[in-house]
Design a protein around this motif. Structure first.
Motif, short mmCIF file in Angstrom:
data_model
loop_
_atom_site.label_atom_id
_atom_site.label_comp_id
_atom_site.label_asym_id
_atom_site.label_seq_id
_atom_site.Cartn_x
_atom_site.Cartn_y
_atom_site.Cartn_z
N VAL A 1 -24.18 40.04 37.45
CA VAL A 1 -25.22 39.73 38.42
C VAL A 1 -26.61 39.74 37.80
O VAL A 1 -27.54 39.18 38.36
N THR B 1 -28.73 38.37 44.04
CA THR B 1 -27.29 38.46 43.78
C THR B 1 -26.82 39.90 43.84
O THR B 1 -25.79 40.20 44.44
N LEU C 1 -26.59 40.82 47.41
CA LEU C 1 -25.50 40.21 48.18
C LEU C 1 -24.13 40.79 47.84
O LEU C 1 -23.28 40.91 48.72
N ILE C 2 -23.91 41.13 46.56
CA ILE C 2 -22.55 41.55 46.23
C ILE C 2 -22.39 43.05 46.02
O ILE C 2 -21.27 43.53 46.03
N GLN D 1 -23.99 45.61 61.92
CA GLN D 1 -23.72 44.32 62.56
C GLN D 1 -24.62 43.22 61.99
O GLN D 1 -24.18 42.11 61.73
N LYS E 1 -23.66 41.88 58.46
CA LYS E 1 -22.34 41.28 58.27
C LYS E 1 -22.36 39.95 57.51
O LYS E 1 -21.63 39.79 56.53
N PRO E 2 -23.18 38.95 57.92
CA PRO E 2 -23.11 37.68 57.19
C PRO E 2 -23.63 37.77 55.76
O PRO E 2 -23.34 36.91 54.95
N TRP E 3 -24.41 38.79 55.44
CA TRP E 3 -25.09 38.83 54.14
C TRP E 3 -24.34 39.65 53.09
O TRP E 3 -24.77 39.72 51.95
N ALA E 4 -23.27 40.31 53.48
CA ALA E 4 -22.50 41.08 52.51
C ALA E 4 -21.39 40.16 51.97
O ALA E 4 -20.48 39.80 52.68
N MET E 5 -21.51 39.73 50.70
CA MET E 5 -20.68 38.62 50.21
C MET E 5 -19.71 39.03 49.12
O MET E 5 -19.40 38.21 48.24
N GLU F 1 -16.53 39.31 49.13
CA GLU F 1 -15.31 38.50 49.07
C GLU F 1 -15.58 37.11 48.51
O GLU F 1 -14.73 36.50 47.87
N ILE F 2 -16.80 36.61 48.72
CA ILE F 2 -17.14 35.30 48.18
C ILE F 2 -17.30 35.40 46.67
O ILE F 2 -16.90 34.50 45.93
N PHE F 3 -17.85 36.52 46.22
CA PHE F 3 -18.01 36.75 44.79
C PHE F 3 -16.67 36.67 44.07
O PHE F 3 -16.56 36.07 43.00
N ILE G 1 -13.97 35.04 44.83
CA ILE G 1 -13.52 33.65 44.70
C ILE G 1 -14.32 32.95 43.60
O ILE G 1 -13.78 32.18 42.80
N GLY G 2 -15.63 33.25 43.56
CA GLY G 2 -16.47 32.71 42.50
C GLY G 2 -15.95 33.09 41.13
O GLY G 2 -15.92 32.27 40.21
#
Lengths: 214, 211
Positions: free
Chosen positions: A93, A108, A111-112, A148, A151-155, A157-159, A161-162
């Protein structure tokens, strides 16, 4: 518009409005294991689960442990023609950390690592005292509201996949070794997803309210 | 369960003179400034919602242009530097035969962002200009946009990992390109745009047409 009527608190508490479309419903006791949906837009309103509170706290605590493991252990290493390179999650990161790219690095990390941790911490703070004892901690409502909003900003799981995509891109160039931190991170993504499916926010709020008053 | 088409019998919180907290579902009388349970500020409808949606979306569109024109990655192989843009990266993956991964990157960095721009534009436009698409369909579209939008960040993370990992002396080096910044900003702006949208307006518009 009909004349606004003054409702008592008890009457208001007997109602619930769909957060997505504002339709009013009578609050009914939903049997554990089933879910109630908005009649108009089908948004899930409540989905109570047995001992969900304890399970959510346990999963959140597991998530914190896994995140620490993901930070400490080696993440990935590559070898090619005698050169080798190790990378921890933090190295990954901080890749943008020079000059104009620095803000992206900070974002970054946020987010992760930072936001997922903050969110797990907020969930534990809001729910653990209720799961162990009875009454919520002071500021539990604020903590849960924070969880709450994040929620959308904690990523995390996307990391992961990246990382998988990056591995495919490198595979042709060099030999790859996947470290324990990679698996810790993958497990973290699963644990967080499971925690979010168990968590029914309207039920949590209702419980917070009832236990705060008594 | 009732048929979603028959919404005329449903009373909204607003019509009953109440305001619902979108965070915790609790009801209060219209005019209460903050929710008495969770402390969130209460608004029966966010009147500035559409302005915020358009503003964030235009910002997202503007940031998306350099994200596609400038390089995401700068790869230095044995002294030779080659830049690759988002599309360039996808084409490279196809040349390697990694169709699956190429598809993931293409969907996350091209299909999702563009689809999201179009979907948000359509939703915002349909509030002021009601059309034949049912409210339920539009509600589902909104939920999909909110759920999927964050996955566009994949490519930014790919760049971060590649550029931290691939530093092999004189053999091969990977550095991040400026497009990574614009792309990350574009994703963040469109996420804010989607979050600013007040989905209750979808259903209000429906009610006005029926009346």
């Amino acid at each position: 518009m009909p004349v606004a009527k003054a409702y008592t608190r008890a009457e208001l508490d007997g109602l619930v409005a769909c957060p997505a479309c504002d339709a009013l419903h009578r609050r009914v006791d939903v049997p554990v294991g089933s879910r109630s949906r908005c009649l108009r837009c089908h948004t899930v309103l409540t989905a109570p689960r047995n001992s969900a509170m304890t399970q959510i706290v346990m999963l959140a605590a597991t998530g914190v442990v896994l995140m620490v493991a993901a930070m400490v252990f080696p993440f990935l290493s590559i070898d090619a023609r005698g050169f080798s390179q190790n990378s921890s999650v933090l190295d990954a990161v901080m890749a943008f950390s020079d000059g104009i790219m620095l803000p992206l690095s900070i974002a970054t990390v946020a987010l992760i690592v930072f936001l997922p941790l903050l969110r797990l911490g907020a969930v534990i703070y809001a729910l653990a005292p209720m799961a162990i004892g009875y009454a919520p901690a002071k500021g539990a409502a604020r903590a849960f509201r924070l969880a709450q909003a994040l929620k959308p900003w904690a990523m995390a799981e996307i990391f992961i996949i990246g990382v998988a995509v990056a591995l495919v891109k490198i595979a042709g160039l060099a030999t790859l070794t996947i470290g324990p931190a990679f698996w810790a991170f993958a497990a973290l993504a699963l644990v967080m997803a499971l925690k979010d499916t168990l968590m029914c926010r309207l039920t949590v709020w209702k419980t917070l309210e009832q236990r705060r008053l008594s | 369960m009732e048929d979603p088409g028959t919404t005329a019998t449903i009373l909204t919180a607003r019509e009953a003179g109440l305001v619902a907290c979108t965070g915790c579902g609790r009801l209060d009388h219209i005019g209460e400034p903050t929710c008495s349970l969770c402390g969130a500020s209460l608004d029966s409808r966010d009147e500035q919602s559409l302005q915020k949606v358009w503003a964030w979306m235009i910002a997202g569109l503007i940031a998306y242009i350099p994200a596609n024109l400038y390089p995401m990655l700068e790869t230095e192989t044995l002294g030779r530097v080659s830049d690759s843009t988002i599309i360039g990266g996808v084409i490279e993956l196809i040349h390697h035969g990694s169709w699956g991964v190429a598809a993931i990157v293409f969907v996350a960095s091209v299909v999702i962002p563009i689809g999201k721009f179009l979907a948000i534009m359509f939703l915002a436009y349909s509030i002021k200009h009601p059309d034949r698409t049912s409210s339920l369909t539009r509600q589902h579209l909104y939920e999909a946009v909110e759920f999927i939008g964050r996955w566009s960040m994949i490519d930014v993370f790919v760049v971060a990992i590649l550029s931290s990992l691939v530093h092999l002396g004189s053999v091969v080096n990977v550095n991040p390109g400026i497009a990574a910044v614009s792309f990350a900003l574009s994703v963040a702006f469109t996420m804010l745009s989607a979050q600013s949208f007040d989905s209750r307006q979808i259903w209000d518009a429906d009610r006005r047409v029926a009346a």
